[in-house]
Design a protein around this motif. Sequence first.
Motif, PDB file in Angstrom:
ATOM      1  N   VAL A 178     -13.693  -0.039  -5.937  1.00 20.12           N
ATOM      2  CA  VAL A 178     -14.164  -0.990  -6.950  1.00 20.12           C
ATOM      3  C   VAL A 178     -13.326  -2.260  -6.914  1.00 20.12           C
ATOM      4  O   VAL A 178     -13.852  -3.380  -6.975  1.00 20.12           O
ATOM      5  N   VAL A 179     -12.012  -2.108  -6.797  1.00 16.63           N
ATOM      6  CA  VAL A 179     -11.131  -3.268  -6.734  1.00 16.63           C
ATOM      7  C   VAL A 179     -11.445  -4.108  -5.492  1.00 16.63           C
ATOM      8  O   VAL A 179     -11.433  -5.345  -5.540  1.00 16.63           O
ATOM      9  N   PHE A 180     -11.719  -3.447  -4.367  1.00 16.83           N
ATOM     10  CA  PHE A 180     -12.096  -4.159  -3.138  1.00 16.83           C
ATOM     11  C   PHE A 180     -13.237  -5.132  -3.407  1.00 16.83           C
ATOM     12  O   PHE A 180     -13.210  -6.284  -2.959  1.00 16.83           O
ATOM     13  N   VAL A 181     -14.249  -4.670  -4.113  1.00 15.64           N
ATOM     14  CA  VAL A 181     -15.433  -5.491  -4.355  1.00 15.64           C
ATOM     15  C   VAL A 181     -15.185  -6.524  -5.454  1.00 15.64           C
ATOM     16  O   VAL A 181     -15.607  -7.685  -5.338  1.00 15.64           O
ATOM     17  N   ALA A 182     -14.475  -6.139  -6.495  1.00 18.76           N
ATOM     18  CA  ALA A 182     -14.415  -6.962  -7.703  1.00 18.76           C
ATOM     19  C   ALA A 182     -13.297  -7.990  -7.721  1.00 18.76           C
ATOM     20  O   ALA A 182     -13.397  -9.009  -8.407  1.00 18.76           O
ATOM     21  N   VAL A 183     -12.217  -7.753  -6.969  1.00 17.89           N
ATOM     22  CA  VAL A 183     -11.013  -8.555  -7.166  1.00 17.89           C
ATOM     23  C   VAL A 183     -10.621  -9.294  -5.892  1.00 17.89           C
ATOM     24  O   VAL A 183     -10.492  -8.692  -4.819  1.00 17.89           O
ATOM     25  N   ARG A 184     -10.444 -10.590  -6.013  1.00 19.51           N
ATOM     26  CA  ARG A 184      -9.789 -11.429  -5.002  1.00 19.51           C
ATOM     27  C   ARG A 184      -9.044 -12.525  -5.748  1.00 19.51           C
ATOM     28  O   ARG A 184      -9.511 -13.006  -6.786  1.00 19.51           O
ATOM     29  N   VAL A 185      -7.911 -12.904  -5.239  1.00 17.76           N
ATOM     30  CA  VAL A 185      -7.167 -14.003  -5.851  1.00 17.76           C
ATOM     31  C   VAL A 185      -7.331 -15.235  -4.970  1.00 17.76           C
ATOM     32  O   VAL A 185      -7.559 -15.123  -3.757  1.00 17.76           O
ATOM     33  N   PRO A 186      -7.231 -16.445  -5.540  1.00 15.69           N
ATOM     34  CA  PRO A 186      -7.311 -17.657  -4.714  1.00 15.69           C
ATOM     35  C   PRO A 186      -6.152 -17.726  -3.743  1.00 15.69           C
ATOM     36  O   PRO A 186      -5.098 -17.107  -3.959  1.00 15.69           O
ATOM     37  N   SER A 187      -6.330 -18.460  -2.668  1.00 16.46           N
ATOM     38  CA  SER A 187      -5.298 -18.519  -1.633  1.00 16.46           C
ATOM     39  C   SER A 187      -3.968 -19.004  -2.175  1.00 16.46           C
ATOM     40  O   SER A 187      -2.909 -18.595  -1.698  1.00 16.46           O
ATOM     41  N   SER A 188      -4.004 -19.852  -3.198  1.00 17.45           N
ATOM     42  CA  SER A 188      -2.756 -20.352  -3.773  1.00 17.45           C
ATOM     43  C   SER A 188      -1.977 -19.277  -4.507  1.00 17.45           C
ATOM     44  O   SER A 188      -0.785 -19.438  -4.769  1.00 17.45           O
ATOM     45  N   ALA A 189      -2.639 -18.167  -4.828  1.00 20.50           N
ATOM     46  CA  ALA A 189      -1.980 -17.059  -5.522  1.00 20.50           C
ATOM     47  C   ALA A 189      -1.865 -15.813  -4.651  1.00 20.50           C
ATOM     48  O   ALA A 189      -1.444 -14.757  -5.134  1.00 20.50           O
ATOM     49  N   ASP A 190      -2.224 -15.930  -3.389  1.00 22.47           N
ATOM     50  CA  ASP A 190      -2.216 -14.770  -2.485  1.00 22.47           C
ATOM     51  C   ASP A 190      -0.797 -14.483  -1.999  1.00 22.47           C
ATOM     52  O   ASP A 190      -0.509 -14.490  -0.797  1.00 22.47           O
ATOM     53  N   VAL A 191       0.092 -14.209  -2.937  1.00 19.85           N
ATOM     54  CA  VAL A 191       1.492 -13.967  -2.627  1.00 19.85           C
ATOM     55  C   VAL A 191       1.643 -12.589  -1.993  1.00 19.85           C
ATOM     56  O   VAL A 191       1.064 -11.608  -2.449  1.00 19.85           O
ATOM     57  N   PHE A 192       2.406 -12.515  -0.927  1.00 20.92           N
ATOM     58  CA  PHE A 192       2.691 -11.269  -0.211  1.00 20.92           C
ATOM     59  C   PHE A 192       1.409 -10.548   0.207  1.00 20.92           C
ATOM     60  O   PHE A 192       1.327  -9.323   0.185  1.00 20.92           O
ATOM     61  N   SER A 193       0.411 -11.320   0.568  1.00 21.34           N
ATOM     62  CA  SER A 193      -0.854 -10.790   1.090  1.00 21.34           C
ATOM     63  C   SER A 193      -1.500  -9.781   0.159  1.00 21.34           C
ATOM     64  O   SER A 193      -1.975  -8.717   0.587  1.00 21.34           O
ATOM     65  N   ASN A 247      -4.320 -10.056  -1.306  1.00 24.05           N
ATOM     66  CA  ASN A 247      -5.737  -9.879  -0.971  1.00 24.05           C
ATOM     67  C   ASN A 247      -5.918  -8.865   0.148  1.00 24.05           C
ATOM     68  O   ASN A 247      -6.868  -8.072   0.142  1.00 24.05           O
ATOM     69  N   GLY A 248      -5.022  -8.887   1.125  1.00 24.16           N
ATOM     70  CA  GLY A 248      -5.053  -7.875   2.167  1.00 24.16           C
ATOM     71  C   GLY A 248      -4.812  -6.486   1.602  1.00 24.16           C
ATOM     72  O   GLY A 248      -5.408  -5.494   2.048  1.00 24.16           O
ATOM     73  N   TYR A 249      -3.950  -6.399   0.620  1.00 23.91           N
ATOM     74  CA  TYR A 249      -3.688  -5.133  -0.075  1.00 23.91           C
ATOM     75  C   TYR A 249      -4.962  -4.620  -0.737  1.00 23.91           C
ATOM     76  O   TYR A 249      -5.316  -3.437  -0.600  1.00 23.91           O
ATOM     77  N   PHE A 250      -5.686  -5.500  -1.442  1.00 25.11           N
ATOM     78  CA  PHE A 250      -6.932  -5.083  -2.072  1.00 25.11           C
ATOM     79  C   PHE A 250      -7.950  -4.629  -1.028  1.00 25.11           C
ATOM     80  O   PHE A 250      -8.707  -3.679  -1.258  1.00 25.11           O
ATOM     81  N   ARG A 251      -7.995  -5.301   0.123  1.00 17.60           N
ATOM     82  CA  ARG A 251      -8.966  -4.986   1.161  1.00 17.60           C
ATOM     83  C   ARG A 251      -8.671  -3.669   1.860  1.00 17.60           C
ATOM     84  O   ARG A 251      -9.592  -2.934   2.249  1.00 17.60           O
ATOM     85  N   LEU A 252      -7.399  -3.349   2.065  1.00 19.24           N
ATOM     86  CA  LEU A 252      -7.049  -2.216   2.916  1.00 19.24           C
ATOM     87  C   LEU A 252      -6.670  -0.946   2.158  1.00 19.24           C
ATOM     88  O   LEU A 252      -6.682   0.142   2.743  1.00 19.24           O
ATOM     89  N   ILE A 260       0.827  -1.204   0.000  1.00 22.21           N
ATOM     90  CA  ILE A 260       0.000   0.000   0.000  1.00 22.21           C
ATOM     91  C   ILE A 260       0.862   1.256   0.000  1.00 22.21           C
ATOM     92  O   ILE A 260       0.625   2.192  -0.782  1.00 22.21           O
ATOM     93  N   PHE A 261       1.861   1.309   0.867  1.00 17.25           N
ATOM     94  CA  PHE A 261       2.751   2.471   0.872  1.00 17.25           C
ATOM     95  C   PHE A 261       3.435   2.643  -0.480  1.00 17.25           C
ATOM     96  O   PHE A 261       3.571   3.767  -0.979  1.00 17.25           O
ATOM     97  N   SER A 262       3.867   1.544  -1.079  1.00 20.47           N
ATOM     98  CA  SER A 262       4.526   1.618  -2.385  1.00 20.47           C
ATOM     99  C   SER A 262       3.584   2.186  -3.430  1.00 20.47           C
ATOM    100  O   SER A 262       3.982   3.006  -4.269  1.00 20.47           O
ATOM    101  N   THR A 263       2.308   1.781  -3.388  1.00 22.75           N
ATOM    102  CA  THR A 263       1.326   2.249  -4.367  1.00 22.75           C
ATOM    103  C   THR A 263       0.994   3.722  -4.176  1.00 22.75           C
ATOM    104  O   THR A 263       1.022   4.516  -5.133  1.00 22.75           O
ATOM    105  N   VAL A 264       0.663   4.106  -2.951  1.00 25.90           N
ATOM    106  CA  VAL A 264       0.238   5.488  -2.713  1.00 25.90           C
ATOM    107  C   VAL A 264       1.399   6.458  -2.920  1.00 25.90           C
ATOM    108  O   VAL A 264       1.212   7.565  -3.450  1.00 25.90           O
ATOM    109  N   SER A 323     -11.516   4.025  -7.386  1.00 28.37           N
ATOM    110  CA  SER A 323     -10.935   2.865  -8.077  1.00 28.37           C
ATOM    111  C   SER A 323     -10.579   1.771  -7.079  1.00 28.37           C
ATOM    112  O   SER A 323     -10.826   0.579  -7.327  1.00 28.37           O
ATOM    113  N   ALA A 324     -10.009   2.148  -5.941  1.00 29.11           N
ATOM    114  CA  ALA A 324      -9.649   1.169  -4.908  1.00 29.11           C
ATOM    115  C   ALA A 324     -10.896   0.511  -4.324  1.00 29.11           C
ATOM    116  O   ALA A 324     -10.891  -0.683  -4.010  1.00 29.11           O
TER     117      ALA A 324
END
Length: 352
Positions: A170-185, A187-192, A142-146, A167-168
Amino acid sequence: MAEHARPKDRSIQTLRGVAVLLMVAGHVIGSSGGRGMNVADDSIWRWFYVALEDIRMPLFTVISGHVYAMRPIRSFADYPSLARGKARRLLIPLVTVGLLLFVLQISVPGTNSRPELNELAWFFVFPFHYGHLWFLQSMFLIFSTVAALDACGVTRTRAGWAIATVSALVVFVAVRVPSSADVFSVNGYFRLLPFFLIGYGLHRYGVEKGRRVAVGVTLLAFLAVYSARTIGTVNEWNLAPRVDRVLELAVGVTGVVLIYSARRLVDWAPLAWVGGFSFGIYLLHVFGSAASRIFARAMGIDADVALFVIGMVAGVGLPIMFQLIFGRWNLVWVGILGEKRRRSDRAASVHV
């Protein structure tokens, strides 16, 4: 939890105190019957956990966004310095505290989860291996993005910030990756991410100032969506994932904005003092709460109220004691708490 600016506004430290107490309480109870106090899914304790699930970490993230907005970067020339600072602040504790947590989980009897030694290779890649430390990975992203958005000039205007925030959301609602692809959290990034941007805007653009009507509307909206969320939980509504995330997001956004807007009403010196230790409490509370629970049960203490009180006192108090006693040593100050190395070992404030 941000590292650069230390807010002079005591109400922000009070909010940190509130956020860290809610977070510790959630982890003491446990996210399921196999974690924390091992309470049943139909108990009042589980209800307390679920009731605040959409607010705990979003509140922490809004505060981080607020504090970062006090000192945002101005150009890409500032980006390497910020990246180094956040790597020290977030990734060094991820490794040191994560390794300590891993070692204790595989060696101490009575823990709720016991990883296999061969899982160490993936320990810092997938968040489900090390519990609460996923937040460090998500916050680094998140810090890297902002910071990149700031460097590009996107968030330097109210309109640009609003577009980025929507935009963030919309991504919160629309995007999640499966746990096998949840590299470096990720999904938490999308949520927060939207909550960090909301905190950023609340401070930088003062979007909550002077709008009592807006606060009233937000309160009504919170009551409506929280009621719907509660009814859905009680009646076990089988909602589509994106519909469920819309409700989760609505509760989180309205809830944290209300808490932020009311922060001066809860401005209290003891809570602000606890908030000054919030990062260390976040990192280390699991050691105190888990150890106290194991010890209490070994002594024959099984009452849920007693286990909760003991876990809260140990989960908050022991990390504070650790920082006060050992925080003056650079090995702890840098290697565990992720602070910038001091030139001397003189005692200094451990507020974060």
